[in-house]
Scaffold this motif. Structure first.
Motif: not given
Length: 162
Positions: A137-156
């Motif tokens: 199954a796939t349960q996805g989320t799409v968001s628009i960057d608001n300067e929070d750098d979500l990807t880098s936060n996830y990495i950390e």
């Protein structure tokens, strides 16, 4: 399309409580029999390797589809849950989160929401698992960057070493 040959090398040390290594051109990992089954547990077990194949296939398929669609992607990250029920019945759920650049439109968001689902349909490993009776199954989320750098936060937050 010509056949693709994938060569892997494997070595195992000691008995069931030992450990092994698998190596190929772009992969090297430690393997071990899980502790509950009498092994050391000091390496990846077969179910982890199987799920990691599904994760890698889905991730690369989605990355390719996003690139070809020319949507303004900032990055994406994903959690995948593999559930092994009694009788070794496996199920897999991917939870991708695609982050679009701040100039993305509602049409971009709608397109990416569709691509998140289509990626599983185009992932060869996922489709093989589904044919073998594994629910994916796939349960996805799409968001628009608001300067929070979500990807880098996830990495950390998840301790990725880059």
């Amino acid at each position: 399309m010509a056949n693709q040959k994938i060569n892997m090398n494997t070595v195992w040390f000691k008995d069931a409580k030992g450990e092994g290594r698998i190596k190929s051109d772009n992969l090297q990992t430690q393997i071990a029999i899980p502790a509950p089954k009498g092994g050391s547990g000091d390496g990846a077990e077969p179910q982890q390797l199987l799920i990691s194949s599904a994760v890698a296939c889905y991730t690369m398929t989605l990355a390719y589809m996003l690139d070809k669609s020319k949507v303004p992607v900032s990055g994406f990250f994903m959690d995948t849950e593999g559930d092994v029920a009694p009788g070794d019945q496996l199920s897999i759920t991917h939870r991708p989160h695609v982050v679009l650049k701040s100039d993305a439109t509602k049409d971009h968001v709608n397109l990416v929401e569709n691509l998140v689902l289509k990626a599983e349909e185009n992932c060869h490993i996922g489709q093989l698992l589904i044919k073998a009776g594994v629910p994916v199954a796939t349960q996805g989320t799409v968001s628009i960057d608001n300067e929070d750098d979500l990807t880098s936060n996830y990495i950390e937050e998840n301790g990725f070493e880059w």
